[in-house]
Write a protein that holds these residues in place. Structure first.
Motif, PDB file in Angstrom:
ATOM      1  N   GLY A  15      -8.014   4.768  10.885  1.00 53.19           N
ATOM      2  CA  GLY A  15      -8.258   4.156   9.788  1.00 53.19           C
ATOM      3  C   GLY A  15      -7.262   4.158   8.713  1.00 53.19           C
ATOM      4  N   GLY A  16      -6.220   4.357   9.179  1.00 56.79           N
ATOM      5  CA  GLY A  16      -5.020   4.496   7.971  1.00 56.79           C
ATOM      6  C   GLY A  16      -4.995   5.667   7.123  1.00 56.79           C
ATOM      7  N   ARG A  17      -5.489   6.788   7.701  1.00 57.98           N
ATOM      8  CA  ARG A  17      -5.424   8.154   7.054  1.00 57.98           C
ATOM      9  C   ARG A  17      -4.239   8.841   7.289  1.00 57.98           C
ATOM     10  NH1 ARG A  17     -11.215  10.126   8.471  1.00 57.98           N
ATOM     11  NH2 ARG A  17     -10.920   8.803  10.280  1.00 57.98           N
ATOM     12  N   GLY A  18      -3.819   9.576   6.440  1.00 60.11           N
ATOM     13  CA  GLY A  18      -2.541  10.512   6.578  1.00 60.11           C
ATOM     14  C   GLY A  18      -3.063  11.959   7.087  1.00 60.11           C
ATOM     15  N   ASN A  19      -4.530  12.383   7.193  1.00 63.71           N
ATOM     16  CA  ASN A  19      -4.899  13.372   7.842  1.00 63.71           C
ATOM     17  C   ASN A  19      -6.400  13.126   8.051  1.00 63.71           C
ATOM     18  OD1 ASN A  19      -6.531  14.968   6.045  1.00 63.71           O
ATOM     19  ND2 ASN A  19      -4.677  15.259   5.038  1.00 63.71           N
ATOM     20  N   LEU A  20      -7.005  13.845   9.099  1.00 69.48           N
ATOM     21  CA  LEU A  20      -8.441  13.685   9.403  1.00 69.48           C
ATOM     22  C   LEU A  20      -9.387  13.541   8.207  1.00 69.48           C
ATOM     23  CD1 LEU A  20      -9.818  12.939  11.905  1.00 69.48           C
ATOM     24  CD2 LEU A  20     -10.416  15.312  12.402  1.00 69.48           C
ATOM     25  N   LEU A  21      -8.953  14.562   7.284  1.00 65.93           N
ATOM     26  CA  LEU A  21      -9.946  14.799   6.171  1.00 65.93           C
ATOM     27  C   LEU A  21      -9.199  14.043   5.014  1.00 65.93           C
ATOM     28  CD1 LEU A  21     -10.876  18.612   6.806  1.00 65.93           C
ATOM     29  CD2 LEU A  21     -12.084  16.705   7.498  1.00 65.93           C
ATOM     30  N   GLU A  22      -9.447  12.932   4.920  1.00 66.54           N
ATOM     31  CA  GLU A  22      -8.619  11.967   3.672  1.00 66.54           C
ATOM     32  C   GLU A  22      -9.117  10.865   3.539  1.00 66.54           C
ATOM     33  OE1 GLU A  22      -4.832   9.577   3.328  1.00 66.54           O
ATOM     34  OE2 GLU A  22      -4.507  11.435   3.724  1.00 66.54           O
ATOM     35  N   TYR A  23      -9.599  10.507   2.326  1.00 69.00           N
ATOM     36  CA  TYR A  23      -9.969   9.193   1.879  1.00 69.00           C
ATOM     37  C   TYR A  23      -8.936   8.422   1.139  1.00 69.00           C
ATOM     38  CZ  TYR A  23     -11.927   5.538  -1.037  1.00 69.00           C
ATOM     39  OH  TYR A  23     -12.319   4.531  -1.724  1.00 69.00           O
ATOM     40  N   ASN A  24      -8.717   7.265   1.284  1.00 68.65           N
ATOM     41  CA  ASN A  24      -7.499   6.579   0.493  1.00 68.65           C
ATOM     42  C   ASN A  24      -7.940   5.076   0.293  1.00 68.65           C
ATOM     43  OD1 ASN A  24      -6.531   5.074   2.677  1.00 68.65           O
ATOM     44  ND2 ASN A  24      -5.525   6.816   3.409  1.00 68.65           N
ATOM     45  N   THR A  25      -7.137   4.594  -0.755  1.00 67.40           N
ATOM     46  CA  THR A  25      -7.063   3.155  -1.137  1.00 67.40           C
ATOM     47  C   THR A  25      -5.482   2.949  -1.206  1.00 67.40           C
ATOM     48  OG1 THR A  25      -6.883   3.591  -3.490  1.00 67.40           O
ATOM     49  CG2 THR A  25      -9.057   3.495  -2.505  1.00 67.40           C
ATOM     50  N   PRO A  26      -5.204   1.659  -1.238  1.00 64.61           N
ATOM     51  CA  PRO A  26      -3.668   1.513  -1.380  1.00 64.61           C
ATOM     52  C   PRO A  26      -2.730   2.341  -2.621  1.00 64.61           C
ATOM     53  CG  PRO A  26      -4.809  -0.537  -1.241  1.00 64.61           C
ATOM     54  CD  PRO A  26      -5.916   0.309  -1.235  1.00 64.61           C
ATOM     55  N   ASN A  27      -3.601   2.764  -3.585  1.00 66.94           N
ATOM     56  CA  ASN A  27      -2.736   3.483  -4.765  1.00 66.94           C
ATOM     57  C   ASN A  27      -3.452   4.873  -4.723  1.00 66.94           C
ATOM     58  OD1 ASN A  27      -1.152   1.388  -5.272  1.00 66.94           O
ATOM     59  ND2 ASN A  27      -2.925   0.446  -6.255  1.00 66.94           N
ATOM     60  N   PHE A  28      -4.508   5.418  -4.159  1.00 67.87           N
ATOM     61  CA  PHE A  28      -5.331   6.464  -4.349  1.00 67.87           C
ATOM     62  C   PHE A  28      -5.429   7.111  -3.018  1.00 67.87           C
ATOM     63  CE2 PHE A  28      -9.168   8.822  -4.830  1.00 67.87           C
ATOM     64  CZ  PHE A  28      -9.000   9.720  -5.727  1.00 67.87           C
ATOM     65  N   MET A  29      -5.472   8.633  -3.221  1.00 62.68           N
ATOM     66  CA  MET A  29      -5.869   9.276  -1.689  1.00 62.68           C
ATOM     67  C   MET A  29      -6.342  10.646  -2.440  1.00 62.68           C
ATOM     68  SD  MET A  29      -2.297  11.136  -0.568  1.00 62.68           S
ATOM     69  CE  MET A  29      -3.367  12.509   0.247  1.00 62.68           C
ATOM     70  N   LEU A  30      -7.527  10.955  -1.505  1.00 65.52           N
ATOM     71  CA  LEU A  30      -8.322  12.204  -1.961  1.00 65.52           C
ATOM     72  C   LEU A  30      -8.423  12.896  -0.376  1.00 65.52           C
ATOM     73  CD1 LEU A  30     -10.051  14.004  -3.673  1.00 65.52           C
ATOM     74  CD2 LEU A  30     -11.908  12.760  -2.820  1.00 65.52           C
ATOM     75  N   ASP A  31      -7.784  13.843  -0.254  1.00 63.41           N
ATOM     76  CA  ASP A  31      -7.903  14.721   0.954  1.00 63.41           C
ATOM     77  C   ASP A  31      -7.969  16.269   0.818  1.00 63.41           C
ATOM     78  OD1 ASP A  31      -5.235  15.530   0.129  1.00 63.41           O
ATOM     79  OD2 ASP A  31      -4.348  15.567   2.000  1.00 63.41           O
ATOM     80  N   SER A  56       0.784  -1.336   0.052  1.00 67.35           N
ATOM     81  CA  SER A  56      -0.031   0.096   0.019  1.00 67.35           C
ATOM     82  C   SER A  56       0.852   1.341   0.015  1.00 67.35           C
ATOM     83  CB  SER A  56      -1.055   0.005   1.075  1.00 67.35           C
ATOM     84  OG  SER A  56      -1.469   1.354   1.449  1.00 67.35           O
ATOM     85  N   HIS A  57       0.482   2.072  -0.957  1.00 61.81           N
ATOM     86  CA  HIS A  57       1.344   3.640  -0.883  1.00 61.81           C
ATOM     87  C   HIS A  57       0.759   4.396   0.103  1.00 61.81           C
ATOM     88  CE1 HIS A  57       3.641   3.202  -4.701  1.00 61.81           C
ATOM     89  NE2 HIS A  57       2.771   2.581  -4.855  1.00 61.81           N
ATOM     90  N   PHE A  58      -0.705   4.424   0.248  1.00 59.27           N
ATOM     91  CA  PHE A  58      -1.175   5.475   1.056  1.00 59.27           C
ATOM     92  C   PHE A  58      -2.026   4.801   2.481  1.00 59.27           C
ATOM     93  CE2 PHE A  58      -1.253   6.757  -3.324  1.00 59.27           C
ATOM     94  CZ  PHE A  58      -0.344   7.788  -3.175  1.00 59.27           C
ATOM     95  N   ASN A  59      -2.677   3.844   2.247  1.00 61.79           N
ATOM     96  CA  ASN A  59      -3.553   3.067   3.320  1.00 61.79           C
ATOM     97  C   ASN A  59      -2.540   2.167   4.356  1.00 61.79           C
ATOM     98  OD1 ASN A  59      -5.360   0.925   4.416  1.00 61.79           O
ATOM     99  ND2 ASN A  59      -6.649   2.841   4.273  1.00 61.79           N
ATOM    100  N   ALA A  60      -2.245   2.670   5.614  1.00 66.04           N
ATOM    101  CA  ALA A  60      -1.582   1.502   5.984  1.00 66.04           C
ATOM    102  C   ALA A  60      -1.847   1.864   7.794  1.00 66.04           C
ATOM    103  CB  ALA A  60      -0.220   1.756   5.897  1.00 66.04           C
ATOM    104  N   ASP A  61      -1.288   0.779   8.654  1.00 67.61           N
ATOM    105  CA  ASP A  61      -1.517   0.957   9.871  1.00 67.61           C
ATOM    106  C   ASP A  61      -0.613   1.792  10.756  1.00 67.61           C
ATOM    107  OD1 ASP A  61      -3.538  -1.090   9.995  1.00 67.61           O
ATOM    108  OD2 ASP A  61      -2.084  -2.909  10.484  1.00 67.61           O
ATOM    109  N   PHE A  62       0.244   2.526  10.041  1.00 68.03           N
ATOM    110  CA  PHE A  62       1.014   3.454  10.728  1.00 68.03           C
ATOM    111  C   PHE A  62       0.460   4.995  10.493  1.00 68.03           C
ATOM    112  CE2 PHE A  62       3.292   2.258   6.933  1.00 68.03           C
ATOM    113  CZ  PHE A  62       2.859   3.447   6.051  1.00 68.03           C
ATOM    114  N   GLY A  63      -0.797   5.256  10.141  1.00 71.31           N
ATOM    115  CA  GLY A  63      -1.268   6.569   9.728  1.00 71.31           C
ATOM    116  C   GLY A  63      -2.497   6.995  11.072  1.00 71.31           C
ATOM    117  N   TRP A  64      -3.397   7.783  10.480  1.00 72.39           N
ATOM    118  CA  TRP A  64      -4.208   8.033  11.372  1.00 72.39           C
ATOM    119  C   TRP A  64      -5.437   7.439  11.540  1.00 72.39           C
ATOM    120  CZ3 TRP A  64      -3.969  13.329  13.524  1.00 72.39           C
ATOM    121  CH2 TRP A  64      -5.124  13.632  14.267  1.00 72.39           C
TER     122      TRP A  64
END
Length: 771
Positions: free
Chosen positions: A209-225, A199-207
């Motif tokens: 649910g695996g998000r990079g910030n609170l207002l983010e949706y992601n999949t392994p290869n895509f993120m929208l924030d 996974s590029h974006f969704n993982a267990d070391f993020g926010w």
């Protein structure tokens, strides 16, 4: 006002700025944005050693040699077999693992023979390995083993991503404005190679649910924030910003001294973007209230309160990953800690004269980088079966010891002195759904003592005490966790005060094995290798689980800016001299053994001296922007790793890496890479870190072209060079072409930050259309 109330107000401010456009007011809207293709191509023959597909040990036969006794004591010696070798990273089931209890007479030849047959992938005689299916294996080939062939590969593209950004500005009144930035980012570089990519974006070391910030949706290869969604209020000397935002206090290339409010999101091109952008695309946004007030004397107070947010790490098995693929992150348990805490701070800017400005800063925050420690492993493996390292009826060690008939010894077998029979304890599930160990079997996990030593050094950890940390460092400090396995199988016992002792010699090994000097008897290199060999042969290749703990810290600092006035046109005229100093008392760092509760605490001092100036260097061309910087840190490097883990005792020519050179191992008498392997060991450590940064930007007439250059020097022996050029033929189009050239002048010493990324030489380009 409670912290939860503050956070609700901050979120409400962001929501108001996003949705208030439906109101029927005379609002001045301005919508801009761009579409960008970002490409980075590796230009070196080196592979990222931290990934599964390019692990230098993949498919190599590195013998794990278990000898009867092996310098260990206690029941564990019953599980060792004289002279047997087991190895081969990537072979299916080519190490131990027991699904059935077995009987064995301690020390008998018949028992040894039966014990050996329990191991798959065994070495039949000298120099011949059989795989799990009975076919011939190999000894020295660089690509052998069924699993090795299936995962070996590489990705020539480090980055192949499409980015779309939309900026929405609204002016509601003369005093009230809003701004929203929407960012979509998709990275599909794995489609252009054959290496394993996770996974590029969704993982267990993020926010959450695996998000990079609170207002983010992601999949392994895509993120929208939404990195920005705030309201701005300006009235005379008062400026207020409420909503989702970054807080940028730093002005330096590469360095962060005052720039402490936000952590970094490293998932997009790690930290190898254009140096001149100064982390503008990397700071992790979070809901905040920021207030800036300018007093009549010109002094300015800039105050913020913001939801705590973690630094987001590069995904395992992605191009810029710097964590060995034999580890898995389990950060999800920290989400509540982050959600229920805020960071806050104030910076005061004080103009003294027209040339001199002083500043003060104080911030209280949860350190967004966190400190790493062993985590409790999952109860189930990927196929749904029970994790045999966990406490319970399927526990490997418990079944082995039962086969030895040791359970009948009752409380006499209680090496960790907690009043319970070790075998019974191993076979009894832990409460509250805990596993009780920090690993699970994985054929692509750490497979040999040499691999352990190598990656411990690369991670700036202590490979010697790290073994004890691994065996004793589960979710608890001591006594009830993996320490039971340690004591029962290897005779390394836990003392009542939480230290480690050798039960035979009755010596304290370490009271605190967190990387600090200790007067107790040190654990030996040979004992470390014996334990690792016995573990890999007798159990399975382990996948370790790690997590981060976020500790609160207070940072205070002072700064000064001075503008030199000299002869117009001279090199000194309008030279800006900046100085920044930040002090963090009792800062908490990751322990060099990753053991829970043994973090390193020390006062960190970071300082930077910055010189910058515009100067007409080339006649007929616009002024060149020039900057030179020096940074000094007393406890950690640029990546936040404690300096006591630097400079591992690795020989420059061989270290612990696989080598075809053979010699007789003086310890075991068997064929191996010889005495030079003893170069692997405890890190020497360093007392400070110093970095120099030099950069320039040279625009050309009509500002269509601009030449850039940035250089980062780690005085321990590493250099990052970043030459580049920007081409902007119109208001709509821009092309950027850069290179990252990393040169490690002291290879295999683990003494500079460049060595961590020495494989990442690349050319990267951006083609952008603005609208």
């Amino acid at each position: 006002m409670t912290k939860n109330t503050i956070k609700r107000l901050m979120l409400a401010g962001g929501a108001a700025s996003m949705f208030a456009g439906s109101a029927a007011y005379a609002v001045d809207f301005n919508i801009t944005g761009f579409v960008r293709q970002e490409i980075a191509i590796s230009v070196t023959g080196q592979d990222n050693p931290y990934n599964t597909s390019t692990n230098p040990f993949l498919g190599r036969n590195i013998p794990n040699i278990t000898t009867n006794g092996g310098g260990l004591a206690g029941p564990g010696t019953n599980g060792s077999v004289t002279g047997q070798q087991f190895s081969g990273k990537g072979f299916p089931l080519d190490n131990g693992g027991f699904s059935q209890p077995m009987a064995r007479a301690s020390g008998s030849a018949a028992g040894d023979a039966a014990y050996v047959q329990k191991w798959a992938g065994r070495m039949a005689g000298a120099g011949q390995v059989t795989n799990a299916f009975g076919g011939p294996g190999c000894v020295t080939s660089n690509n052998c083993g069924d699993a090795a062939r299936s995962v070996k590969g590489m990705n020539q593209f480090n980055l192949f991503a499409t980015r779309v950004e939309l900026d929405i500005q609204a002016k509601w009144t003369d005093e009230l404005n809003s701004f929203v930035k929407i960012r979509a980012y998709s990275d599909y570089q794995e489609l252009l190679g054959n290496g394993q990519t996770d996974s590029h974006f969704n993982a267990d070391f993020g926010w959450i649910g695996g998000r990079g910030n609170l207002l983010e949706y992601n999949t392994p290869n895509f993120m929208l924030d939404i990195p920005s969604a705030y309201l701005d209020y300006n009235s005379g000397p008062l400026w207020v910003r409420l909503g989702q935002q970054q807080i940028a206090w730093g002005e330096a290339y590469f360095f962060r001294v005052f720039d402490v409010p936000n952590g970094l999101d490293t998932r997009r091109h790690f930290t190898l973007d254009v140096g001149a952008e100064e982390f503008s695309d990397k700071r992790v946004a979070a809901p905040a209230l920021r207030v800036n007030y300018t007093f009549k004397n010109g002094w300015t107070a800039d105050t913020f309160v913001q939801m705590a947010a973690p630094t987001t790490l590069v995904g395992t098995n992605t191009p810029y990953n710097v964590v060995a693929s034999g580890f898995s992150w389990r950060d999800t348990g920290q989400s509540e800690i982050l959600r229920n805490n805020v960071n806050y701070g104030t910076r005061i800017t004080m103009p003294v004269t027209d040339s001199l400005t002083l500043g003060l800063m104080a911030v209280s925050r949860l350190n967004p980088d966190g400190v790493v420690q062993w985590a409790d492993a999952p109860l189930k493996l990927g196929d749904g079966s029970a994790n045999p390292f966990c406490f319970g009826p399927n526990n490997y060690a418990g079944n082995i010891l039962t086969g030895f008939g040791l359970q009948a010894l009752g409380t006499a077998l209680d090496n960790n002195q907690n009043g319970q029979n070790d075998v019974t304890e191993l076979l009894t599930p832990m409460s509250k759904g805990k596993c009780g160990a920090n690993a699970s079997p994985d054929r692509m996990g750490t497979a040999a003592w040499k691999e352990w030593m190598t990656y411990a050094g690369k991670a700036r950890l202590n490979p010697i005490e790290g073994v004890l940390g691994f065996l004793n460092g589960g979710a608890e400090k001591s006594g009830t966790n993996a320490s039971t396995l340690t004591t029962a199988m290897f005779g390394i016992a836990t003392s009542p005060n939480g230290g480690l002792r050798d039960p035979v010699g009755a010596r304290m090994l370490f009271n605190n094995i967190g990387g600090q000097k200790n007067k107790k008897t040190p654990f030996t290199y040979d004992a470390t290798r014996n334990i690792l060999d016995a573990f890999f042969n007798g159990f399975a290749f382990p996948r370790g689980y790690i997590t981060r703990q976020f500790e609160r810290e207070t940072i205070t600092g002072a700064s000064g800016n001075y503008i030199v006035n000299s002869t117009p046109g001279s090199w000194l005229d309008q030279l800006i001299i900046r100085g920044e100093l930040a002090i963090t008392p009792n800062k908490v760092f990751t322990a060099l053994d990753l053991r829970a509760g043994s973090f390193i605490e020390a006062t960190e001092v970071s300082s930077a001296l910055i010189l910058e100036k515009y100067h007409n260097v080339v006649p007929g061309l616009p002024a060149t922007y020039l900057v030179g910087q020096w940074m000094h840190k007393t406890q950690s490097d640029l990546f936040g790793r404690h300096l006591s883990g630097n400079q591992d005792k690795l020989k420059a020519t061989t270290g612990c890496l696989p080598t075809a050179t053979s010699a007789t191992d003086p310890v075991t008498g068997l064929n191996s890479t010889g005495a030079r392997e003893k170069g692997c060991g405890r890190p020497v450590g360093q007392t400070s870190a110093d970095y120099i940064s030099l950069a320039f930007q040279q625009p050309f007439p009509n500002l269509i072209w601009r030449a850039d250059y940035a250089m980062l020097i780690d005085i321990q022996g590493g250099v990052l060079l970043q030459p580049g050029v920007k081409y902007k033929p119109s208001t709509h189009w821009q092309v950027d072409l850069y290179a990252n050239v990393l040169v490690d002048l002291t290879p295999k010493q683990n003494d500079d930050v460049v060595e961590t990324l020495d494989w990442a030489d690349e050319v990267f380009a951006r083609v952008t259309y603005y609208f």
